[in-house]
Design a protein around this motif. Structure first.
Motif, PDB file in Angstrom:
ATOM      1  N   ASN A  22      -2.520  -8.261   8.744  1.00  0.00           N
ATOM      2  CA  ASN A  22      -3.363  -8.907   7.724  1.00  0.00           C
ATOM      3  C   ASN A  22      -4.651  -8.128   7.491  1.00  0.00           C
ATOM      4  O   ASN A  22      -5.159  -8.069   6.375  1.00  0.00           O
ATOM      5  CB  ASN A  22      -3.691 -10.341   8.152  1.00  0.00           C
ATOM      6  CG  ASN A  22      -2.604 -11.321   7.718  1.00  0.00           C
ATOM      7  OD1 ASN A  22      -2.395 -11.520   6.525  1.00  0.00           O
ATOM      8  ND2 ASN A  22      -1.909 -11.894   8.677  1.00  0.00           N
ATOM      9  N   GLY A  72      -4.877  -4.953   7.754  1.00  0.00           N
ATOM     10  CA  GLY A  72      -4.574  -3.638   7.194  1.00  0.00           C
ATOM     11  C   GLY A  72      -4.536  -2.512   8.209  1.00  0.00           C
ATOM     12  O   GLY A  72      -4.465  -1.335   7.835  1.00  0.00           O
ATOM     13  N   LYS A 129       0.441  -0.640   9.643  1.00  0.00           N
ATOM     14  CA  LYS A 129       0.934  -0.217   8.316  1.00  0.00           C
ATOM     15  C   LYS A 129       2.461  -0.284   8.220  1.00  0.00           C
ATOM     16  O   LYS A 129       2.998  -0.383   7.121  1.00  0.00           O
ATOM     17  CB  LYS A 129       0.496   1.225   8.042  1.00  0.00           C
ATOM     18  CG  LYS A 129      -1.013   1.438   8.054  1.00  0.00           C
ATOM     19  CD  LYS A 129      -1.636   0.840   6.812  1.00  0.00           C
ATOM     20  CE  LYS A 129      -3.116   1.231   6.744  1.00  0.00           C
ATOM     21  NZ  LYS A 129      -3.784   0.514   5.637  1.00  0.00           N
ATOM     22  N   SER A 137       1.746 -13.262   4.736  1.00  0.00           N
ATOM     23  CA  SER A 137       0.715 -12.387   4.170  1.00  0.00           C
ATOM     24  C   SER A 137       0.617 -11.083   4.955  1.00  0.00           C
ATOM     25  O   SER A 137       0.387 -10.021   4.387  1.00  0.00           O
ATOM     26  CB  SER A 137      -0.635 -13.103   4.120  1.00  0.00           C
ATOM     27  OG  SER A 137      -1.026 -13.497   5.407  1.00  0.00           O
ATOM     28  N   GLU A 164       3.545  -8.920   3.839  1.00  0.00           N
ATOM     29  CA  GLU A 164       3.242  -8.496   2.473  1.00  0.00           C
ATOM     30  C   GLU A 164       2.317  -7.279   2.468  1.00  0.00           C
ATOM     31  O   GLU A 164       2.437  -6.380   1.638  1.00  0.00           O
ATOM     32  CB  GLU A 164       2.547  -9.666   1.759  1.00  0.00           C
ATOM     33  CG  GLU A 164       2.406  -9.525   0.282  1.00  0.00           C
ATOM     34  CD  GLU A 164       3.367 -10.458  -0.444  1.00  0.00           C
ATOM     35  OE1 GLU A 164       3.825 -10.055  -1.513  1.00  0.00           O
ATOM     36  OE2 GLU A 164       3.657 -11.557   0.062  1.00  0.00           O
ATOM     37  N   ASN A 165       1.416  -7.271   3.426  1.00  0.00           N
ATOM     38  CA  ASN A 165       0.363  -6.263   3.492  1.00  0.00           C
ATOM     39  C   ASN A 165       0.844  -4.913   4.032  1.00  0.00           C
ATOM     40  O   ASN A 165       0.138  -3.920   3.915  1.00  0.00           O
ATOM     41  CB  ASN A 165      -0.740  -6.816   4.403  1.00  0.00           C
ATOM     42  CG  ASN A 165      -2.110  -6.498   3.879  1.00  0.00           C
ATOM     43  OD1 ASN A 165      -2.251  -6.098   2.729  1.00  0.00           O
ATOM     44  ND2 ASN A 165      -3.109  -6.635   4.729  1.00  0.00           N
ATOM     45  N   GLU A 199       2.701  -1.330   4.528  1.00  0.00           N
ATOM     46  CA  GLU A 199       3.127  -0.261   3.603  1.00  0.00           C
ATOM     47  C   GLU A 199       4.625  -0.042   3.695  1.00  0.00           C
ATOM     48  O   GLU A 199       5.266   0.339   2.721  1.00  0.00           O
ATOM     49  CB  GLU A 199       2.391   1.046   3.937  1.00  0.00           C
ATOM     50  CG  GLU A 199       0.973   1.058   3.411  1.00  0.00           C
ATOM     51  CD  GLU A 199       0.306   2.421   3.560  1.00  0.00           C
ATOM     52  OE1 GLU A 199       1.019   3.426   3.774  1.00  0.00           O
ATOM     53  OE2 GLU A 199      -0.934   2.449   3.489  1.00  0.00           O
TER      54      GLU A 199
END
Lengths: 535, 352
Positions: A247, A249, A252, A273, A276-277, A279
């Motif tokens: 969440n 970031g 990855k 979430s 979703e975040n 890469e």
């Protein structure tokens, strides 16, 4: 697991399942609905109880085994520590503790004595809702029975104080010397078919296979030599930390094998979430699960019927899994992981699962004596350090793995979130007999009969809200909402709602608490506050 | 342990006090036929097929419930015994459908086995026959009480193995039935579908629905394995024919569960053939999953994982292994995470 590991030196079930019918004189169950979550162990408990073995059930819910029990302690949810401390208080006050065992095999007894001193039966009765008479009767019965087995599952661990709950169970067993013999012990019944094995194999951020700590230089050197690479020094992240970092970031990319955290982990919107975040996400799965939806690449997995290998059961028994049919996606999962590694430039060229096992065993002292040929007849229970060692049915005979058993007493720690005016009901969750987490809904037979969630609501509450069995309600917590059918039953106390988490149409974990046990990171699935609205 | 000596079919046998004639014979390798006897259940002595001749006893006692004594002389296949067994079998066959050619239990039916052994081709007894409707009410078990021989193994398994107490004998005489309370179909009863009744049934009265019409018992290859659901570690056999799993059969050698299973282990295996199973790798392109070859998928994974590692460092990767997968798969996932990706961030749902 962490609670037992720091108490005894090993986090596994101390004794064996069959001792229930062959040795035990008393079974003490706390937070385990065995006949539904582990049915075959439940059958054995029932057989034993009907053969005269005493049975004590501590559970807020009227589970099936209550009907076989000598005593049912129906404590309020989240009051396990006061209950256990209260029993220990009585045992010490009446001089029923095993003084020799405490003296020779344990340490830190004085602290335990000091802490449980304040848990008088009257005080405990107030906290737990139990009668003083029952507390006395159960404390005396447990302490004076020679061979007593204590069992628990997620009703103990899935709390903000899960580790402290486990330690309190261990304290009770050590206080009375119910350890290190057949028909005794502290027995966490593990949930998944191979959760024991996944831990044993080092699928954990702090240990290599066989619980060898990653921060001990000698362990790191051993694995570096065996694997021909340099390895990281610091501990990795636990699941909740991974999703925290996703969440934020910082994580990855992820690889997820055969897990569906979106459906099974608490506070699922936070998991979504995080995914979703990312890469780049690889999910290796049988089905296009709710988690796989977030993947960039999905690798099709082979089922248990399509592979050779081993599972390790809750009683530390390693048993063979045998390939019955060709893998539907064309290759078994071990082959896929090898191919992924080869593509990354690190060669993994195993010819068979047996070769993988042998490499693992050569690096794992507690499993070094286990080979595929030795598993043929009945499997084998670790510890099994050498080729001529028979395996271990019950642990800690004469000496704990860590030397002395460590009393780690605790005061009452209330749940992280309790009902209030806005969210007046306490939601507790668990499994039902007919489903296993989130795989069985893919069984056509099972799903055709047990196809939806039935939230249990007490008749008193149902009458106030004009609900009957079959009514639809919206259940809302501070984190999410779901819709479910209602079953009106006195299996639950007034003020409590009980739900399973098997159905994607009613994803109960959208509701569950964000509170975690600070030591293990286990979610508090057993207690959170919700409101109900008829729809 | 106090031992006694006895003679069975002219052979001297020594066994502990309290042993039954049947157990003593088993130990001597002499097979006495049996329908209601089951080593995992209490002895009932109901079917009488195991009767033997004991010198000095003018009756033929049931060997499964008769303890031996010092100097006992037993004949297991005397003329009187064989005649009694034929009569018993004829009485059973008189009220049993003889549709063996299409019965799923053929090849694993004790009634058929003993009729063959004693040359019983039909029955000289004629009279009324049962015509019960077949209980097909659930997805797992077919219950055809016309084929029931009232051995009570299902009743005892339900009570003694599972402790569910859902089955008992109802009615009297010709109408006697091993059935659920109120004689309702399984699905309307307190049945938990553990299937122990199916595992112990000696005839075709209780059979696995998934295997109906799919294979004769001798065509099935049995592959012993470990249940993929909870952590108990039950073993069972997968019944396989032509590369396809047809069902689950109990394996009495299972160290933890013997023949017991639960609904998930015995009947939940069919998730492996769910039509939603993924068979090829999928790559997401413009928000849609598109089928890909293994090489395409693995090349893409390797490229992207390398890129993340190079760009953000080893702490940017994490893996979740699986408490549902094998030890060997878990070992490889943690090895991949540590040795290839360079991080200890691997975990699984042990804490959930």
């Amino acid at each position: 697991m962490a609670g037992l590991a720091s108490t005894f030196g090993s986090g596994a079930m101390t004794n064996s399942i069959n001792e229930i019918t062959t040795d035990a004189e008393l079974m003490f169950l706390i937070g385990t609905n065995t006949t539904e979550a582990h049915p075959v162990i439940g059958y054995k408990m029932r057989q034993a109880a009907r053969n005269g073995c005493k049975l004590i059930v501590c559970d807020p819910r009227h589970i099936d085994l209550v009907d076989e029990a000598d005593y049912w302690l129906r404590q309020k949810p989240g009051t396990d520590i006061p209950l256990l401390n209260g029993l220990m208080h009585i045992i010490i006050k009446e001089g029923l503790e095993d003084k020799k065992f405490i003296e020779e095999r344990t340490e830190n007894y004085e602290e335990l004595k000091t802490i449980v001193e304040t848990y008088t039966p009257e005080h405990v009765s107030e906290l737990t809702g139990l009668s003083v008479e029952d507390l006395y009767a159960v404390a005396r019965l447990y302490a004076t029975t020679d061979k007593a087995m204590l069992f628990y599952t997620l009703g103990i661990t899935e709390h903000i104080c899960g580790t402290r709950n486990v330690m309190s169970c261990a304290n009770l067993a050590m206080l009375t010397g119910h350890m290190g013999r057949p028909g005794t012990g502290v027995n966490p019944i593990r949930g998944q078919n191979n959760v024991q094995g996944a831990c044993d194999m080092g699928a954990l951020p702090n240990v290599y296979p066989a619980y060898q700590n990653v921060t001990v230089p000698a362990n790191k050197e051993k694995f570096e030599k065996a694997w021909g690479v340099s390895l990281p020094d610091k501990m990795g992240l636990k699941i909740p930390e991974m999703f925290e970092k996703a969440n934020e970031g910082e994580i990855k990319a992820m690889y997820i094998l055969g897990e569906n955290p979106v459906l099974t982990d608490p506070n699922s919107n936070h998991i979504r979430s995080g995914l979703e975040n990312l890469e780049f996400l690889v999910v290796h799965e049988l089905f296009l699960t709710e988690t796989a939806e977030y993947a960039d690449v999905i690798l099709p997995a082979a089922s248990f019927a399509e592979t050779d290998g081993t599972f390790t059961s809750t009683e530390r028994r390693v048993q063979r899994v045998r390939k019955a049919i060709e893998p539907l996606p064309g290759q078994a999962n071990w082959q896929t992981i090898c191919a992924m590694s080869n593509a990354m430039g690190y060669p993994m060229n195993y010819k068979s699962p047996e070769e993988i096992w042998d490499e693992m065993a050569s690096l794992s002292p507690s499993m070094a004596g286990i080979t595929y040929p030795r598993l043929e007849a009945k499997g084998m229970q670790w510890p099994c350090p050498t080729a001529d060692h028979p395996g271990t049915g019950f642990m800690h005979k004469g000496k704990f793995t860590r030397g002395l058993g460590l009393f780690q007493p605790s005061d009452h720690i209330p749940p992280g979130e309790m009902p209030d005016e806005e969210y007046p009901f306490l939601l507790s969750t668990g499994r039902i007999l007919y489903h296993y987490n989130v795989t069985t809904p893919y069984s056509m037979g099972i799903q055709s009969v047990w196809d939806r969630e039935w939230a249990e609501v007490n008749p008193e509450d149902a009458a106030k809200m004009r609900l009957e069995t079959g009514s639809q309600v919206k259940v809302t917590s501070r984190r999410g909402e779901v819709v479910t059918s209602v079953k009106v039953t006195d299996r639950v106390m007034p003020g409590i709602v009980w739900m399973s988490f098997h159905y994607k149409e009613t994803p109960t974990n959208a509701l569950t608490s964000h509170h975690l046990d600070p030591i293990t990171g286990t979610g508090e699935y057993k207690v959170c506050a919700v409101k109900l609205e008829k729809v | 342990m106090e031992m006694v000596k006895l003679i069975i079919d002219g052979r001297e046998v020594e066994v502990p006090v309290g042993t039954t004639i049947m157990e003593a014979a088993d130990q001597a390798g002499i097979n006495i036929p049996r329908l209601c006897y089951d080593p995992d259940l209490s002895a009932l002595g109901a079917c009488r097929l195991c009767v033997v001749e004991v010198e000095g006893n003018r009756l033929l006692p049931a060997s499964c419930v008769t303890p031996v004594y010092q100097g006992m002389v037993v004949k297991t296949e005397s003329d009187d015994v064989v005649e009694a067994r034929r009569t018993i079998l004829e009485l059973l066959v008189a009220n049993h459908p003889l549709d063996c050619m299409t019965c799923d239990k053929m090849g694993d039916c004790k009634l058929a086995e003993y009729c063959y052994r004693y040359g019983v081709k039909g029955s000289s007894f004629t009279g009324e026959k049962h015509n019960y409707p077949v209980d097909n009410s659930n997805p797992f078990i077919i219950r055809d009480l016309n084929k029931c021989i009232l051995c009570g193994a299902c009743v005892r398994a339900c009570n003694e193995m599972t402790g569910q107490d859902n089955l008992s004998f109802l009615y009297r005489g010709f109408n006697r039935k091993a059935t659920t309370a109120a004689d309702v179909p399984y699905i309307e009863s307190d049945c938990v579908f553990c299937g122990q009744c199916v595992a112990v049934c000696p005839t075709g009265a209780l059979t696995e629905k998934s295997m109906a019409g799919a294979a004769r018992r001798w065509e099935v290859e049995r592959v012993r394995t470990t249940c993929p659901f909870c952590g108990t570690g039950c073993n069972f056999d997968l019944a396989v024919k032509n590369g396809k799993v047809l069902g689950v059969l109990s394996n009495p050698d299972s160290p933890v569960n013997q023949r017991s299973l639960c609904v998930k282990g015995r009947f939940g295996w069919d998730f492996i053939y769910n039509e939603k199973r993924l068979k090829t790798p999928l790559i997401k392109k413009d928000g849609e999953f598109v089928s890909a070859t293994w090489d395409e998928a693995l090349d893409l994974i390797a490229a992207r994982f390398k890129e993340v590692k190079d760009k953000y460092g080893v702490d940017a990767f994490a893996s979740l292994s699986s408490a549902r997968c094998t030890n060997e798969e878990n070992y490889l996932v943690q090895k991949f995470t540590r040795a290839v990706m360079g991080t200890n961030s691997t975990d699984h749902c042990a804490r959930t």
